[in-house]
Motif scaffolding. Structure first.
Motif, PDB file in Angstrom:
ATOM      1  N   ARG A 161       0.804  -1.219   0.000  1.00 42.73           N
ATOM      2  CA  ARG A 161       0.000   0.000   0.000  1.00 42.73           C
ATOM      3  C   ARG A 161       0.843   1.278   0.000  1.00 42.73           C
ATOM      4  O   ARG A 161       0.478   2.246  -0.648  1.00 42.73           O
ATOM      5  N   VAL A 162       1.944   1.283   0.715  1.00 41.50           N
ATOM      6  CA  VAL A 162       2.739   2.504   0.843  1.00 41.50           C
ATOM      7  C   VAL A 162       3.742   2.650  -0.291  1.00 41.50           C
ATOM      8  O   VAL A 162       3.813   3.688  -0.938  1.00 41.50           O
ATOM      9  N   TYR A 163       4.505   1.610  -0.546  1.00 42.64           N
ATOM     10  CA  TYR A 163       5.595   1.726  -1.503  1.00 42.64           C
ATOM     11  C   TYR A 163       5.184   1.459  -2.945  1.00 42.64           C
ATOM     12  O   TYR A 163       5.904   1.803  -3.869  1.00 42.64           O
ATOM     13  N   TYR A 164       4.063   0.831  -3.128  1.00 43.20           N
ATOM     14  CA  TYR A 164       3.572   0.578  -4.478  1.00 43.20           C
ATOM     15  C   TYR A 164       2.194   1.215  -4.631  1.00 43.20           C
ATOM     16  O   TYR A 164       1.188   0.540  -4.797  1.00 43.20           O
ATOM     17  N   ALA A 165       2.178   2.531  -4.582  1.00 38.80           N
ATOM     18  CA  ALA A 165       0.923   3.287  -4.594  1.00 38.80           C
ATOM     19  C   ALA A 165       0.118   3.045  -5.864  1.00 38.80           C
ATOM     20  O   ALA A 165      -1.107   3.143  -5.854  1.00 38.80           O
ATOM     21  N   LEU A 166       0.786   2.717  -6.938  1.00 37.85           N
ATOM     22  CA  LEU A 166       0.082   2.475  -8.198  1.00 37.85           C
ATOM     23  C   LEU A 166      -0.836   1.254  -8.107  1.00 37.85           C
ATOM     24  O   LEU A 166      -1.868   1.199  -8.781  1.00 37.85           O
ATOM     25  N   ILE A 167      -0.494   0.302  -7.245  1.00 37.07           N
ATOM     26  CA  ILE A 167      -1.271  -0.930  -7.131  1.00 37.07           C
ATOM     27  C   ILE A 167      -2.725  -0.629  -6.790  1.00 37.07           C
ATOM     28  O   ILE A 167      -3.636  -1.220  -7.358  1.00 37.07           O
ATOM     29  N   SER A 168      -2.976   0.294  -5.884  1.00 39.87           N
ATOM     30  CA  SER A 168      -4.357   0.559  -5.483  1.00 39.87           C
ATOM     31  C   SER A 168      -5.152   1.274  -6.573  1.00 39.87           C
ATOM     32  O   SER A 168      -6.378   1.253  -6.561  1.00 39.87           O
ATOM     33  N   HIS A 169      -4.477   1.900  -7.522  1.00 38.37           N
ATOM     34  CA  HIS A 169      -5.155   2.591  -8.614  1.00 38.37           C
ATOM     35  C   HIS A 169      -5.068   1.832  -9.936  1.00 38.37           C
ATOM     36  O   HIS A 169      -5.641   2.256 -10.931  1.00 38.37           O
ATOM     37  N   LEU A 181      -8.186   0.970 -12.298  1.00 35.91           N
ATOM     38  CA  LEU A 181      -8.754   2.091 -13.053  1.00 35.91           C
ATOM     39  C   LEU A 181      -7.930   2.377 -14.307  1.00 35.91           C
ATOM     40  O   LEU A 181      -8.484   2.576 -15.395  1.00 35.91           O
ATOM     41  N   PHE A 182      -6.629   2.433 -14.161  1.00 37.53           N
ATOM     42  CA  PHE A 182      -5.757   2.669 -15.307  1.00 37.53           C
ATOM     43  C   PHE A 182      -5.874   1.531 -16.322  1.00 37.53           C
ATOM     44  O   PHE A 182      -5.949   1.760 -17.528  1.00 37.53           O
ATOM     45  N   PHE A 183      -5.874   0.307 -15.813  1.00 36.25           N
ATOM     46  CA  PHE A 183      -5.934  -0.846 -16.703  1.00 36.25           C
ATOM     47  C   PHE A 183      -7.278  -0.930 -17.419  1.00 36.25           C
ATOM     48  O   PHE A 183      -7.335  -1.322 -18.581  1.00 36.25           O
TER      49      PHE A 183
END
Length: 95
Positions: A54-62, A65-67
């Motif tokens: 959650r902290v170091y890979y912030a892109l994972i939670s979003h 939507l991008f995909f």
């Protein structure tokens, strides 16, 4: 804004390494850690892993939507397939 920039940097990396033709496979693989980071057992059993994701890979939670945007683009310009609709369903579930 930083998450969006991170997304564009990842896309640049995929483009430079000439892996853009595999974007749907790469995106599907990235949905797995997204799904895992949202599960309750990961929060309780593997607290350190959960914080790391959650902290170091912030892109994972979003990422869903991008995909989903990538998949919608592929549907529009490359055609509809069952796989693409399944990927959209996966994005919906992960989000």
């Amino acid at each position: 804004m930083p998450v969006e920039m991170l997304f564009y940097l990842c896309m640049l990396l995929i483009f430079v390494t000439k892996k853009l033709k595999y974007i749907e496979k790469i995106g599907a693989l990235l949905l797995i850690p997204t799904l895992l980071s949202g599960l309750d057992w990961l929060k309780t059993v593997h607290q350190h892993t959960y914080q790391l994701i959650r902290v170091y890979y912030a892109l994972i939670s979003h990422w869903p939507l991008f995909f989903a945007g990538i998949v919608f683009y592929k549907i529009l310009y490359a055609g509809e397939t069952v796989t693409r609709y399944l990927l959209l369903t996966g994005c919906f579930i992960c989000q």
